[in-house]
Design a protein around this motif. Sequence first.
Motif, PDB file in Angstrom:
ATOM      1  N   TYR A  55      -4.413 -12.950  -5.688  1.00 36.58           N
ATOM      2  CA  TYR A  55      -3.209 -12.446  -4.882  1.00 36.58           C
ATOM      3  C   TYR A  55      -1.746 -13.042  -4.989  1.00 36.58           C
ATOM      4  O   TYR A  55      -1.628 -14.226  -4.578  1.00 36.58           O
ATOM      5  N   LEU A 104     -13.391 -10.801   0.290  1.00 36.33           N
ATOM      6  CA  LEU A 104     -12.729  -9.527   0.568  1.00 36.33           C
ATOM      7  C   LEU A 104     -12.530  -8.906  -0.808  1.00 36.33           C
ATOM      8  O   LEU A 104     -12.017  -9.442  -1.795  1.00 36.33           O
ATOM      9  N   ARG A 105     -12.637  -7.555  -0.890  1.00 37.58           N
ATOM     10  CA  ARG A 105     -12.495  -6.860  -2.446  1.00 37.58           C
ATOM     11  C   ARG A 105     -11.140  -6.134  -2.523  1.00 37.58           C
ATOM     12  O   ARG A 105     -10.266  -6.130  -1.214  1.00 37.58           O
ATOM     13  N   TYR A 106     -10.686  -5.853  -3.471  1.00 44.46           N
ATOM     14  CA  TYR A 106      -9.390  -5.352  -3.688  1.00 44.46           C
ATOM     15  C   TYR A 106      -9.347  -4.127  -4.661  1.00 44.46           C
ATOM     16  O   TYR A 106     -10.027  -4.150  -5.703  1.00 44.46           O
ATOM     17  N   TRP A 154      -4.670  -2.077  -2.148  1.00 45.37           N
ATOM     18  CA  TRP A 154      -5.334  -1.950  -0.789  1.00 45.37           C
ATOM     19  C   TRP A 154      -6.546  -2.930  -0.910  1.00 45.37           C
ATOM     20  O   TRP A 154      -7.053  -3.416  -1.867  1.00 45.37           O
ATOM     21  N   TRP A 155      -6.969  -3.369   0.588  1.00 42.60           N
ATOM     22  CA  TRP A 155      -8.006  -4.344   0.531  1.00 42.60           C
ATOM     23  C   TRP A 155      -9.225  -3.423   1.093  1.00 42.60           C
ATOM     24  O   TRP A 155      -9.185  -2.398   1.993  1.00 42.60           O
ATOM     25  N   SER A 171       0.970  -1.173  -0.128  1.00 41.18           N
ATOM     26  CA  SER A 171       0.109  -0.343   0.037  1.00 41.18           C
ATOM     27  C   SER A 171       0.922   1.321  -0.080  1.00 41.18           C
ATOM     28  O   SER A 171       0.448   2.364  -0.643  1.00 41.18           O
ATOM     29  N   ARG A 201      -2.724  -4.669   4.541  1.00 41.00           N
ATOM     30  CA  ARG A 201      -2.674  -5.918   5.215  1.00 41.00           C
ATOM     31  C   ARG A 201      -1.356  -6.735   4.941  1.00 41.00           C
ATOM     32  O   ARG A 201      -1.132  -6.837   3.775  1.00 41.00           O
ATOM     33  N   THR A 210     -12.483  -9.409  -8.167  1.00 39.47           N
ATOM     34  CA  THR A 210     -12.558 -10.303  -7.043  1.00 39.47           C
ATOM     35  C   THR A 210     -14.037 -11.010  -7.085  1.00 39.47           C
ATOM     36  O   THR A 210     -15.171 -10.624  -7.715  1.00 39.47           O
TER      37      THR A 210
END
Length: 381
Positions: A213, A313-315, A319-320, A118, A333, A308
């Motif tokens: 990822y 969990l989105r991206y 960044w998450w 990030s 994260r 996604t």
Amino acid sequence: MTGLLILTVALGVLAYWKRAELVRLRAVMTLFAPDRIVHNFSNMNELFHTTPVPRGAGPVSELPRGAPMSAPEGWEDWLARHAVTSIVVLENGAIVHESYLQGTGQDDLRVTWSVAKSWFSALFGVLVAEGHLESLDDEVVKYAPQLRGSAYDGASIRNVLNMASGVEFNEDYLDFWSDINRMGRVLAIGGSMDKFAMRLGGRMAPPGEKWQYVSIDTHVLGMVARGATGRAIPDLISERIVAPMGLESEPYYLTDIYGTAFVTGGLNMRTRDFARFGQMFLQEGFWNGRQIVPRDWALESTRPSAPTVPGELRYGYQWWIPETGPEGEFLARGVYGQYVYVNRPAGVVVAVTSADRQFREAGVFEDSLAMFRSLAAHLSE
């Protein structure tokens, strides 16, 4: 007998010549051992090649103290359950809680692991705004031509920012032969990170079609940034991000033997500086009296844009973003429990470092996200 003596001497000479590489290889093999993990995460410069990220000569940016928060329900159990080593909580830009556990201290330069992605995204946004890259839809090989013929040939910068490069890469930290662990060994024993990326040839999907990822994507973005500017990443991030932010202490990057920064997870710094970074993004890229990261990038990069799977969990751009929750809630994260959680509507930032060896178990992330949201709600009462 003479042959055996010659062989013994030869092996001894080889071991002496390669002793540094052997020490680093052993460091990789024991990096996450229960009796070493906490110390290692605060002392990565003892184990790997590093390079400083100059903080500049300016004053330290203000991080005022607010009224101490009262702990929410389950706080102490959560800290212990996830082997938290440090935590800084900000409300409206002021420290309302700060603690260091398991023998760590406020001056420790803790490894950020993938929180570093990030930070690199922030730098990338500055370089885009400065015109070093013409379009996010340019192919990465335009700026990193050494990737032609690799699995990255045909992938756009946007694909890679979204972790949708389509490159086949095993990210399993618990598998000794996984790609991520092979990459770690390259870093430790004197290999080239760039060559490692260039040798990847497999694809699991066409670029842009599927999210997966893979940490090597961020290294490829580093290759793009270096190709576009002709500069090293530590110098660029120092000038554009770190020095303007007024950090407390000089961070450092882990590097390969050629001095190439490990941008995917090798940035080491104090936890309060983690928190400053989160506060800057809460303030849409504004910090220390200036717009450090372009506002448009601070907003765009922290919105879901990657392909996604619905319900997960989105991206965004490194960044998450939680699948449910208010707009303006997002986080950086890293493995083993490193977080920078940002909740713009609540005005809350939570910076956490941990040595959580159960980080891959089902429900671990959800448990931490629930605590971050509980903190935000608790502070808003």
